[in-house]
Design an enzyme around this catalytic site. Structure first.
Site, PDB file in Angstrom:
ATOM      1  N   LYS A   1      16.743 -31.754 -13.151  1.00 38.07           N
ATOM      2  CA  LYS A   1      16.996 -31.393 -11.742  1.00 38.07           C
ATOM      3  C   LYS A   1      16.063 -32.171 -10.820  1.00 38.07           C
ATOM      4  O   LYS A   1      16.472 -32.612  -9.733  1.00 38.07           O
ATOM      5  CB  LYS A   1      16.801 -29.889 -11.557  1.00 38.07           C
ATOM      6  CG  LYS A   1      17.860 -29.086 -12.309  1.00 38.07           C
ATOM      7  CD  LYS A   1      17.485 -27.625 -12.403  1.00 38.07           C
ATOM      8  CE  LYS A   1      18.506 -26.851 -13.217  1.00 38.07           C
ATOM      9  NZ  LYS A   1      18.031 -25.521 -13.594  1.00 38.07           N
TER      10      LYS A   1
ATOM     11  N   GLU B   1      18.847 -19.698 -23.892  1.00 33.14           N
ATOM     12  CA  GLU B   1      19.766 -20.050 -24.987  1.00 33.14           C
ATOM     13  C   GLU B   1      19.128 -19.661 -26.319  1.00 33.14           C
ATOM     14  O   GLU B   1      17.908 -19.476 -26.404  1.00 33.14           O
ATOM     15  CB  GLU B   1      19.980 -21.566 -25.017  1.00 33.14           C
ATOM     16  CG  GLU B   1      20.473 -22.185 -23.742  1.00 33.14           C
ATOM     17  CD  GLU B   1      21.966 -21.980 -23.546  1.00 33.14           C
ATOM     18  OE1 GLU B   1      22.672 -21.760 -24.538  1.00 33.14           O
ATOM     19  OE2 GLU B   1      22.401 -22.031 -22.383  1.00 33.14           O
TER      20      GLU B   1
ATOM     21  N   GLY C   1      20.261 -12.890 -21.761  1.00 38.27           N
ATOM     22  CA  GLY C   1      21.190 -13.992 -21.460  1.00 38.27           C
ATOM     23  C   GLY C   1      20.590 -15.067 -20.579  1.00 38.27           C
ATOM     24  O   GLY C   1      21.295 -15.975 -20.141  1.00 38.27           O
TER      25      GLY C   1
END
Ligand SMILES: NC(=O)c1ccc[n+]([C@@H]2O[C@H](COP(=O)([O-])OP(=O)(O)OC[C@H]3O[C@@H](n4cnc5c(N)ncnc54)[C@H](OP(=O)(O)O)[C@@H]3O)[C@@H](O)[C@H]2O)c1
Length: 337
Positions: free
Chosen positions: A223, A208, A205
């Site tokens: 970011k 993606e 997880g």
């Protein structure tokens, strides 16, 4: 504090869980008693009740559930009308990030600020596209505009730089700003191939199904653009940055670095005049080199404190929910009358 939640997915679930579990503590320690008066989603429409919607009921329908399970609420308002409701004081933006247009979140943020509502966003898109404009509008209307969760989730990377290090001059920021790629590099150091490490990251997880934004460095670049704007006032488009990812790295590259007491890291780095995201070989003595797994870290180089490094979670429901909580508490503290 009356809150409109835009998006009811993973991050909203983390925030609602925290608000439910810490309700008594937040009220006793800070006098903070939030009420969720509205929720907006893409596929499930909106709900609104000026007196508040029980968090326990919202938790039952986060991510998939049907809004019709919640009774005695209005279903007829679109998102922009919801933002205008007089009972809404704060909007929390948790819809998906779009680095090219910032939309629709950019419009939601401006609509909120124009209506004198405070904004908390974990969505990087609006800041990547128009950091300066949003800050200017927030200053003009005298409202709070907070975005701690956009970089390193709840690990207070922005608050450390902008508040705790206030008075020191930051001359450079360098960080591991993407947990997925750091996880893959760590698995490769443990002997996996790039392909197997990526598959494991997807199974766990961390990555993606389409990992492009992570492995090609775009998520870290988004970011970094926010950090550079916040720290240096740089108006950087991602397209102006030198951005590369980890997708070209081989097991041989990783092993030869290990033999030289070095590690490959995807480093996002900015100064007032430059910004890049690229794979670098760091000596094991560098604090960023010791950061393993899906963890993030940032080093601020300062005039008065030398290098200051912060390490912590970079994603996840609860850490990102905590980022929103810390911003809500900042608004509560700053604007309480
Ligand atoms: N997950 C993390 O660890 C993390 C960390 C830091 C920052 N973030 C950022 O936080 C945001 C949310 O992440 P998430 O993991 O919670 O995503 P998510 O689980 O996919 O949830 C996104 C939510 O936004 C709603 N939405 C989509 N388009 C919308 C629109 N046009 N108007 C209103 N609502 C809309 C979706 O509606 P439906 O329910 O109808 O699909 C869904 O409820 C993203 O911007 C992400 O980059 C996430």
């Amino acid at each position: 504090m009356n809150i409109l939640l835009i998006g009811l997915g993973n991050v909203a679930h983390g925030l609602l869980t925290i608000l439910q579990e810490k309700s008594d503590e937040l009220s006793k320690r800070y006098g903070f008693t939030p009420s969720i008066v509205g929720v907006a989603t893409r596929s499930r429409g909106t709900i609104y009740h000026p007196e508040g919607i029980p968090i326990s009921e919202l938790l039952n329908i986060t991510r998939k559930g049907d809004f019709r399970e919640i009774e005695n609420v209005r279903y007829d308002l679109d998102v922009l009308s919801l933002i205008q409701q007089p009972d809404v004081q704060v909007i929390i933006e948790t819809s998906p990030s779009n680095f090219e247009t910032g939309q629709p979140a950019l419009d939601y943020c401006y609509a909120a600020l124009n209506a004198c509502k405070h904004v908390v966003t974990v969505n990087k898109g609006p800041l990547v596209v128009d950091y300066a404009g949003l800050q200017q509008r927030a200053n003009e209307v005298g409202c709070g505009f907070y975005f701690e969760g956009t970089v390193m989730s709840g690990t207070p990377s922005l608050r450390l730089a902008l508040e705790a290090l206030r008075g020191a001059k930051i001359t450079r920021v360098r960080g591991i700003l993407n947990g997925t790629t750091n996880y893959i590099l760590t698995q490769m150091e443990n002997g996996m191939t790039y392909g197997d490490a990526l598959s494991l990251a997807q199974d766990q997880g961390y990555a993606e199904a389409d990992p492009t934004d992570d492995v090609e460095g775009w998520d870290a670049a988004g970011k970094l653009a926010i950090l550079a704007a916040a720290l240096f006032g740089t108006k950087l488009k991602i397209s102006d940055m030198k951005v590369s990812g980890i997708n070209g790295i081989t097991s041989t590259n990783v092993q030869s670095a290990q033999q030289a007491d070095e590690r490959w890291k995807l480093i996002a780095e900015a100064t007032p005049v430059s910004a890049s995201v690229r794979l670098m070989r760091l000596p094991v003595s560098d604090p960023l080199s010791g950061v393993s797994g899906a963890v993030n870290a940032v080093t601020y180089t300062t005039d008065l404190m030398g290098d200051v490094t912060l390490i912590g979670a970079g994603a996840g429901r609860v850490p990102t929910g905590f980022a929103i909580l810390s911003d809500l508490l900042a608004i509560h503290q700053r604007f309480k009358s």
